[in-house]
Design an enzyme around this catalytic site. Structure first.
Site, PDB file in Angstrom:
ATOM      1  CE1 TYR A  36     -60.517  11.297 -53.832  1.00 35.82           C
ATOM      2  CE2 TYR A  36     -62.738  11.461 -54.967  1.00 35.82           C
ATOM      3  CZ  TYR A  36     -61.557  12.075 -54.452  1.00 35.82           C
ATOM      4  OH  TYR A  36     -61.210  13.361 -55.054  1.00 35.82           O
ATOM      5  CE  LYS A  73     -62.344  12.370 -58.661  1.00 33.47           C
ATOM      6  NZ  LYS A  73     -63.357  13.353 -58.400  1.00 33.47           N
TER       7      LYS A  73
HETATM    8  P1  NAD Z   1     -66.578  23.012 -61.588  1.00 34.91           P
HETATM    9  O1  NAD Z   1     -68.185  23.106 -62.416  1.00 34.91           O
HETATM   10  O2  NAD Z   1     -66.729  23.724 -60.292  1.00 34.91           O
HETATM   11  O3  NAD Z   1     -65.887  23.456 -62.436  1.00 34.91           O
HETATM   12  C1  NAD Z   1     -65.311  23.271 -63.794  1.00 34.91           C
HETATM   13  C2  NAD Z   1     -64.711  24.356 -64.332  1.00 34.91           C
HETATM   14  O4  NAD Z   1     -64.531  23.892 -66.064  1.00 34.91           O
HETATM   15  C3  NAD Z   1     -65.830  25.659 -64.535  1.00 34.91           C
HETATM   16  O5  NAD Z   1     -64.910  26.800 -64.292  1.00 34.91           O
HETATM   17  C4  NAD Z   1     -66.376  25.803 -65.972  1.00 34.91           C
HETATM   18  O6  NAD Z   1     -66.348  26.717 -66.321  1.00 34.91           O
HETATM   19  C5  NAD Z   1     -65.051  25.001 -66.859  1.00 34.91           C
HETATM   20  N1  NAD Z   1     -65.228  24.646 -68.183  1.00 34.91           N
HETATM   21  C6  NAD Z   1     -64.472  24.374 -69.190  1.00 34.91           C
HETATM   22  N2  NAD Z   1     -65.226  24.131 -70.282  1.00 34.91           N
HETATM   23  C7  NAD Z   1     -66.584  23.590 -69.788  1.00 34.91           C
HETATM   24  C8  NAD Z   1     -67.489  23.029 -70.318  1.00 34.91           C
HETATM   25  N3  NAD Z   1     -67.585  22.862 -71.760  1.00 34.91           N
HETATM   26  N4  NAD Z   1     -68.485  22.633 -69.717  1.00 34.91           N
HETATM   27  C9  NAD Z   1     -68.714  23.065 -68.446  1.00 34.91           C
HETATM   28  N5  NAD Z   1     -67.656  23.545 -67.616  1.00 34.91           N
HETATM   29  C10 NAD Z   1     -66.469  23.992 -68.353  1.00 34.91           C
HETATM   30  O7  NAD Z   1     -66.296  21.401 -61.238  1.00 34.91           O
HETATM   31  P2  NAD Z   1     -65.050  21.023 -60.109  1.00 34.91           P
HETATM   32  O8  NAD Z   1     -65.928  20.622 -59.139  1.00 34.91           O
HETATM   33  O9  NAD Z   1     -64.067  22.072 -60.165  1.00 34.91           O
HETATM   34  O10 NAD Z   1     -64.684  19.864 -61.121  1.00 34.91           O
HETATM   35  C11 NAD Z   1     -63.563  20.030 -61.959  1.00 34.91           C
HETATM   36  C12 NAD Z   1     -62.802  18.670 -62.235  1.00 34.91           C
HETATM   37  O11 NAD Z   1     -62.264  18.457 -60.812  1.00 34.91           O
HETATM   38  C13 NAD Z   1     -63.503  17.367 -62.129  1.00 34.91           C
HETATM   39  O12 NAD Z   1     -62.682  16.389 -63.084  1.00 34.91           O
HETATM   40  C14 NAD Z   1     -63.754  16.773 -60.750  1.00 34.91           C
HETATM   41  O13 NAD Z   1     -63.695  15.257 -60.820  1.00 34.91           O
HETATM   42  C15 NAD Z   1     -62.327  17.176 -60.218  1.00 34.91           C
HETATM   43  N6  NAD Z   1     -62.165  17.490 -58.654  1.00 34.91           N
HETATM   44  C16 NAD Z   1     -61.402  16.821 -58.220  1.00 34.91           C
HETATM   45  C17 NAD Z   1     -61.459  17.026 -56.598  1.00 34.91           C
HETATM   46  C18 NAD Z   1     -60.378  16.305 -55.859  1.00 34.91           C
HETATM   47  O14 NAD Z   1     -60.641  16.297 -54.584  1.00 34.91           O
HETATM   48  N7  NAD Z   1     -59.566  15.821 -56.230  1.00 34.91           N
HETATM   49  C19 NAD Z   1     -62.647  17.603 -56.031  1.00 34.91           C
HETATM   50  C20 NAD Z   1     -63.626  18.087 -56.909  1.00 34.91           C
HETATM   51  C21 NAD Z   1     -63.659  18.139 -58.273  1.00 34.91           C
END
Ligand code: NAD
Length: 372
Positions: free
Chosen positions: A223, A138
């Site tokens: 949420y 999401k």
């Molecule tokens: P994060 O920054 O920790 O991870 C993102 C990942 O994507 C990294 O490994 C990064 O290297 C990669 N990536 C690939 N292409 C990229 C680019 N062009 N620019 C930047 N990063 C790139 O972020 P996160 O917290 O893991 O969030 C990722 C997704 O998960 C988001 O959509 C967020 O909304 C979602 N999320 C959901 C929940 C939940 O509880 N459902 C919780 C946290 C995050």
């Protein structure tokens, strides 16, 4: 011995059927260990090995109906780390150039995209073309049109599309939904959803319009939007919204810091919600009906979720949301199970239509109509 793993299996094997689930109270130990699982196993590749992808991978260690078997990353060292950490074979590892070759890999059933928001759409479109089931984190996209394109592409490719709405499988949340559906709260009148946290590093992608598609609304306000719908049990027909921005440097044009918003539902129920990147201690749902109420604090964090209703404390064991979600996703994708609250692409499109309308209402200052 009745372990957490047994409990999770029991929870998911029982299809989280609400009547069964309502029997899962704190006397968990009185239930016999679940039988060994010998049904189909969903073989998943995670795409985007960041903080949430890692959380899902760790949680999947406890899954019986789903297994992490593959990884997609632009960083070679992450792929080798994941191979040793999660026992992923090198042949199931891909980068963003080779991702499309997953179509030739018979050992992967689904790809779960956990990258920054704006990349969900292009990656899910590619996943659909591989013929594998697609799972998007999401918000599923950065606007309703993109979200609809994703649904259409998956339909055309004959694959299923799910969105990582982990709260749709959380036991206390499901109990409140069961109570409301059973009429135990009477006619629903009001919902309040407060979601937010004080965001740090101003250089992170969550504050970059290009990658995030917006601000707090995309990340955490969703949420309250999604929660308003599953708690009230209806889709809103209008929205009003007001934005407050105290830091124009950190929260640039198109990146919302704080938005309050209100919904009207067909029954006449109303909702009042807050989404913020500038306040902590915001994780609260309150549902009020003519005959009863429910309050959940925290309501959407990783848990333990806590809550009480007019009948007393919600007394259900804590589960790791991502473990149960992946078990349930397996049942949905491989066995056609219908979850109590939908987690499909169409469900995600509704939330994106609401986000579009909230942003429109902030601009217009008017009540925006919704047709979901
Ligand atoms: P994060 O920054 O920790 O991870 C993102 C990942 O994507 C990294 O490994 C990064 O290297 C990669 N990536 C690939 N292409 C990229 C680019 N062009 N620019 C930047 N990063 C790139 O972020 P996160 O917290 O893991 O969030 C990722 C997704 O998960 C988001 O959509 C967020 O909304 C979602 N999320 C959901 C929940 C939940 O509880 N459902 C919780 C946290 C995050």
């Amino acid at each position: 011995m009745n372990t957490r793993r047994d409990f999770l299996h029991k929870l998911t094997a029982s299809a989280i059927a609400l009547p069964v689930l309502s029997a899962f109270n704190s006397q968990e130990k009185k239930y016999a260990p679940a039988k060994k699982y010998d049904g189909p196993v969903l073989r998943v590749a995670i795409c985007g090995l960041g903080s949430y992808g890692t959380r899902v991978a760790d949680a999947m260690r406890d899954c019986k109906q789903a297994k992490l078997v593959g990884a997609v990353s632009g960083t070679p060292s992450k792929l080798t780390d994941w191979q040793s950490k999660y026992g992923i074979p090198a042949k199931n590892c891909y980068n963003y150039e080779t991702l499309d070759e997953i179509k030739n890999n018979p050992d992967i059933d689904a790809v779960y995209v956990t990258t920054p928001n704006s990349l969900h759409k292009p990656l899910i479109l590619r996943v659909a073309k591989t013929g594998k089931h697609a799972i998007s984190e999401k918000p599923m996209a950065v606007n309703a049109k993109d979200a609809q394109d994703m649904v259409d592409a998956c339909k055309k490719a004959g694959v299923k599309l799910l969105v990582g709405y982990r709260m749709h499988f959380e036991p206390k949340t499901l109990e409140v939904i069961r109570m409301r559906k059973a009429g135990e709260m009477g006619k629903i009148l009001f919902f309040q959803g407060l979601t937010g946290f004080r965001i740090g590093d101003p250089t992170q992608w969550r504050l970059n319009k290009q990658l995030a598609g917006g601000g707090s609304m995309m990340d955490i306000g969703i949420y309250a939007i999604n929660g308003a719908r599953y708690m009230v049990g209806e889709d809103p027909i209008w929205v009003t919204a007001q934005e407050t921005k105290t830091d124009h440097e950190k929260f640039k044009e198109g990146v919302d810091e704080t938005i309050t918003f209100q919904f009207g539902f067909p029954s006449g129920a109303q909702a009042s919600c807050l989404s913020s990147y500038n306040m902590n201690n915001l994780d609260k749902f309150f549902l009020n009906g003519e005959k009863g109420w429910a309050e959940m604090v925290p309501s959407t964090g990783y848990g333990p979720i806590k809550g009480r209703t007019n009948k007393g404390e919600l007394d259900f064991p804590h589960v790791t949301h991502q473990t149960v979600q992946m078990e349930e996703f397996s049942a949905i994708l491989l066995q056609g199970k219908q979850p109590p609250v939908p987690v499909d692409g169409e469900e995600g499109v509704k939330d994106m239509k609401i986000i579009d309308a909230i942003y429109a209402a902030v601009k217009s200052g008017k009540k925006e109509k919704l047709n979901l």
